[in-house]
Design an enzyme around this catalytic site. Structure first.
Site, PDB file in Angstrom:
ATOM      1  N   ARG A 159       5.858   1.768  -3.533  1.00 44.89           N
ATOM      2  CA  ARG A 159       5.971   1.006  -2.410  1.00 44.89           C
ATOM      3  C   ARG A 159       5.047  -0.140  -2.555  1.00 44.89           C
ATOM      4  O   ARG A 159       4.124  -0.459  -1.667  1.00 44.89           O
ATOM      5  CB  ARG A 159       5.566   1.734  -1.177  1.00 44.89           C
ATOM      6  CG  ARG A 159       6.462   2.741  -0.823  1.00 44.89           C
ATOM      7  CD  ARG A 159       7.738   2.024  -0.357  1.00 44.89           C
ATOM      8  NE  ARG A 159       8.702   2.944   0.353  1.00 44.89           N
ATOM      9  CZ  ARG A 159       9.490   3.784  -0.331  1.00 44.89           C
ATOM     10  NH1 ARG A 159       9.622   3.966  -1.578  1.00 44.89           N
ATOM     11  NH2 ARG A 159      10.398   4.670   0.425  1.00 44.89           N
TER      12      ARG A 159
ATOM     13  N   SER B 105      10.016   4.178   7.099  1.00 47.74           N
ATOM     14  CA  SER B 105       8.589   4.957   6.908  1.00 47.74           C
ATOM     15  C   SER B 105       7.575   4.031   7.444  1.00 47.74           C
ATOM     16  O   SER B 105       7.491   2.934   7.060  1.00 47.74           O
ATOM     17  CB  SER B 105       8.306   5.051   5.621  1.00 47.74           C
ATOM     18  OG  SER B 105       9.429   5.990   5.342  1.00 47.74           O
TER      19      SER B 105
ATOM     20  N   GLU C  91       2.658   1.572   5.731  1.00 46.44           N
ATOM     21  CA  GLU C  91       3.644   1.024   4.832  1.00 46.44           C
ATOM     22  C   GLU C  91       4.155  -0.378   5.348  1.00 46.44           C
ATOM     23  O   GLU C  91       4.346  -1.365   4.658  1.00 46.44           O
ATOM     24  CB  GLU C  91       4.782   2.055   4.382  1.00 46.44           C
ATOM     25  CG  GLU C  91       5.584   1.496   3.267  1.00 46.44           C
ATOM     26  CD  GLU C  91       6.978   1.737   3.574  1.00 46.44           C
ATOM     27  OE1 GLU C  91       7.651   0.775   3.873  1.00 46.44           O
ATOM     28  OE2 GLU C  91       7.593   2.997   3.315  1.00 46.44           O
TER      29      GLU C  91
HETATM   30  N1  EPU Z   1       8.730  16.374   6.348  1.00 44.39           N
HETATM   31  C1  EPU Z   1       8.214  17.073   7.568  1.00 44.39           C
HETATM   32  N2  EPU Z   1       8.486  16.616   8.591  1.00 44.39           N
HETATM   33  C2  EPU Z   1       8.930  15.221   9.086  1.00 44.39           C
HETATM   34  C3  EPU Z   1       9.384  14.650   7.714  1.00 44.39           C
HETATM   35  C4  EPU Z   1       9.115  14.949   6.549  1.00 44.39           C
HETATM   36  O1  EPU Z   1       7.705  18.176   7.328  1.00 44.39           O
HETATM   37  O2  EPU Z   1       9.232  14.768  10.259  1.00 44.39           O
HETATM   38  C5  EPU Z   1       8.432  16.793   4.937  1.00 44.39           C
HETATM   39  C6  EPU Z   1       9.282  17.899   4.650  1.00 44.39           C
HETATM   40  O3  EPU Z   1       8.642  18.706   3.824  1.00 44.39           O
HETATM   41  C7  EPU Z   1      10.283  17.098   3.594  1.00 44.39           C
HETATM   42  C8  EPU Z   1       9.248  16.228   2.938  1.00 44.39           C
HETATM   43  O4  EPU Z   1       8.245  15.824   4.103  1.00 44.39           O
HETATM   44  O5  EPU Z   1      10.658  18.004   2.714  1.00 44.39           O
HETATM   45  C9  EPU Z   1       9.953  14.832   2.656  1.00 44.39           C
HETATM   46  O6  EPU Z   1      10.812  14.222   3.644  1.00 44.39           O
HETATM   47  P1  EPU Z   1      12.098  13.412   3.096  1.00 44.39           P
HETATM   48  O7  EPU Z   1      12.826  13.977   2.123  1.00 44.39           O
HETATM   49  O8  EPU Z   1      12.496  12.827   4.311  1.00 44.39           O
HETATM   50  O9  EPU Z   1      11.001  12.030   2.513  1.00 44.39           O
HETATM   51  P2  EPU Z   1      10.007  11.381   3.048  1.00 44.39           P
HETATM   52  O10 EPU Z   1       8.796  11.457   2.024  1.00 44.39           O
HETATM   53  O11 EPU Z   1       9.442  11.681   4.466  1.00 44.39           O
HETATM   54  C10 EPU Z   1      10.296   9.248   1.532  1.00 44.39           C
HETATM   55  C11 EPU Z   1      10.436   7.727   1.820  1.00 44.39           C
HETATM   56  C12 EPU Z   1      11.636   7.328   2.704  1.00 44.39           C
HETATM   57  C13 EPU Z   1      12.945   7.541   1.726  1.00 44.39           C
HETATM   58  C14 EPU Z   1      12.939   9.337   1.618  1.00 44.39           C
HETATM   59  C15 EPU Z   1      13.889   9.907   0.484  1.00 44.39           C
HETATM   60  C16 EPU Z   1       8.141   6.849   1.696  1.00 44.39           C
HETATM   61  C17 EPU Z   1       7.026   6.653   2.684  1.00 44.39           C
HETATM   62  N3  EPU Z   1       9.290   7.394   2.257  1.00 44.39           N
HETATM   63  O12 EPU Z   1      10.262   9.897   2.944  1.00 44.39           O
HETATM   64  O13 EPU Z   1      11.717   5.745   2.626  1.00 44.39           O
HETATM   65  O14 EPU Z   1      14.115   7.453   2.424  1.00 44.39           O
HETATM   66  O15 EPU Z   1      11.580   9.731   0.790  1.00 44.39           O
HETATM   67  O16 EPU Z   1      13.741   9.408  -0.546  1.00 44.39           O
HETATM   68  O17 EPU Z   1       8.027   6.935   0.685  1.00 44.39           O
HETATM   69  C18 EPU Z   1      11.248   4.118   4.069  1.00 44.39           C
HETATM   70  O18 EPU Z   1      10.521   3.664   3.028  1.00 44.39           O
HETATM   71  O19 EPU Z   1      11.417   3.269   5.006  1.00 44.39           O
HETATM   72  C19 EPU Z   1      11.799   5.130   3.976  1.00 44.39           C
HETATM   73  C20 EPU Z   1      12.726   5.594   4.944  1.00 44.39           C
END
Ligand code: EPU
Length: 337
Positions: free
Chosen positions: A162, A237, A333
């Site tokens: 990012r 995010s 972010e």
């Molecule tokens: N999780 C929770 N609770 C929540 C959300 C997430 O416990 O409410 C934990 C879970 O353990 C889950 C892990 O977080 O397994 C990862 O969650 P997710 O796969 O939804 O990914 P993220 O890390 O929350 C990142 C990006 C997203 C992108 C997804 C999928 C960042 C800041 N965000 O989210 O990007 O879509 O991975 O690759 O890196 C964005 O940048 O606007 C965005 C949506």
């Protein structure tokens, strides 16, 4: 050249925050953009792209320039790859769909990300195991100091998680006018490793997926977790996933054995901020007309009519609470104005 006065920016930011631009112009060509940048009677200028990664907390007392540079073209082709150039003002998701429909592979995992092509390199957008930098060749920019056109290649953009030069040393210095992508026309490199994608493909009953199938799977996953900015104001995010060191991580695991983690190297561990926010009790919390999304704690939402400064207050409360409970700092972010 049509410069408007006291224009609401509500429809120009995906959070749907109703602040006013003192002056506003949408530019459709590079020459028009350069002419506007030369206007001396508007000394303060503010560049607005897709408005998908910004929280507006106040009126903008400047000339807001909305980058509306359109157009897609083939730059070159080999037997199995193609270079496509897209104007900065093209909608990101529509551009991804256009590539997929033409059989160009590479961007399918990045389906349904809000925003425009021109702002995608700034924060090196990423999702489901793919980042923009994996397919980025170069971008054309206007240097705001000299008003000359310049090209940045992939290395020069210094992409990170990012992150890019446009968020660091070069912040505010350039306007991206177009981006070139390298895509495949056959033997596509399908990335289905990200757990949720494979699960979704299984549900769809797809055993040998096409780039269309992957895009469909990604759209399904995103629609099930992330609010559609056309219905509920948001910027995806709101926070970045924090990267902590081994010592910090060991201390955290001792206290919270169920903390999910992703090892980047021996010393660097990424923790999902969504997990920290959920664990701290914020997931789904609503304050008047804004709050934390029910299905993904990383996303702050405006249910309609909220003020940017209230959402910012909530973001600060979340950051302080996370630091107090876990000793981990989480950074935004989204850009805050
Ligand atoms: N999780 C929770 N609770 C929540 C959300 C997430 O416990 O409410 C934990 C879970 O353990 C889950 C892990 O977080 O397994 C990862 O969650 P997710 O796969 O939804 O990914 P993220 O890390 O929350 C990142 C990006 C997203 C992108 C997804 C999928 C960042 C800041 N965000 O989210 O990007 O879509 O991975 O690759 O890196 C964005 O940048 O606007 C965005 C949506």
């Amino acid at each position: 050249m049509l410069i408007q006065k006291d224009i609401s920016l509500k429809k120009y930011n995906t959070f749907g925050i109703d602040v006013t631009a003192k002056h506003f112009i949408a530019v459709n060509t590079i020459n028009e953009l350069i002419d506007v940048l030369k206007l001396n009677n508007y000394p303060d200028k503010f560049i607005l792209g897709g408005g998908s990664n910004i929280l507006l907390t106040k009126n903008i007392n400047a000339l807001v320039i909305h980058i509306n540079l359109k157009g897609k073209k083939i730059v070159s082709k080999t037997e199995s790859s193609i270079i496509i150039s897209s104007g900065a003002g093209e909608n990101w998701h529509e551009f991804v769909l256009w590539c997929i429909n033409n059989g160009y592979g590479g961007l399918e995992n990045l389906s349904l990300i809000p925003g425009n092509v021109g702002t995608s390199p700034i924060q090196n957008i990423g999702a489901y195991g793919v980042e923009l930098k994996d397919h980025f060749v170069s971008c054309k920019v206007i240097d705001l100091e000299s008003l000359e056109l310049k090209t940045f290649n992939n290395t020069e953009c210094r992409f990170g998680y990012r992150d890019s030069i446009f968020k660091q040393n070069a912040k505010g210095r350039y306007i991206i006018t177009s981006v070139n992508f390298k895509l495949t026309t056959k033997n596509h490199n399908l990335r289905t490793n990200y757990g949720a994608i494979q699960e979704e493909l299984n549900t769809m009953g797809t055993t040998s997926p096409s780039i269309q199938d992957i895009s469909k799977a990604v759209i399904k996953i995103r629609e099930s977790k992330l609010p559609n900015p056309k219905k509920i104001g948001n910027s995806g995010s709101f926070f970045k996933n924090p990267i902590i060191n081994k010592t910090q991580f060991e201390a955290l695991v001792k206290q919270f054995p169920d903390v999910p983690s992703y090892k980047l190297s021996e010393e660097a561990i990424k923790i999902p901020a969504g997990w920290l926010i959920e664990k701290a009790g914020f997931k789904g919390k609503t304050f008047n007309n804004y709050g934390v999304h029910k299905k993904q704690a990383l996303v702050l939402v405006n249910y309609g009519g909220s003020k940017g400064k209230d959402i910012l207050k909530l973001a600060k409360l979340i950051q302080e609470t996370i630091y107090r409970i876990f000793g981990v700092s989480i950074e935004t972010e989204v850009n805050i104005l």
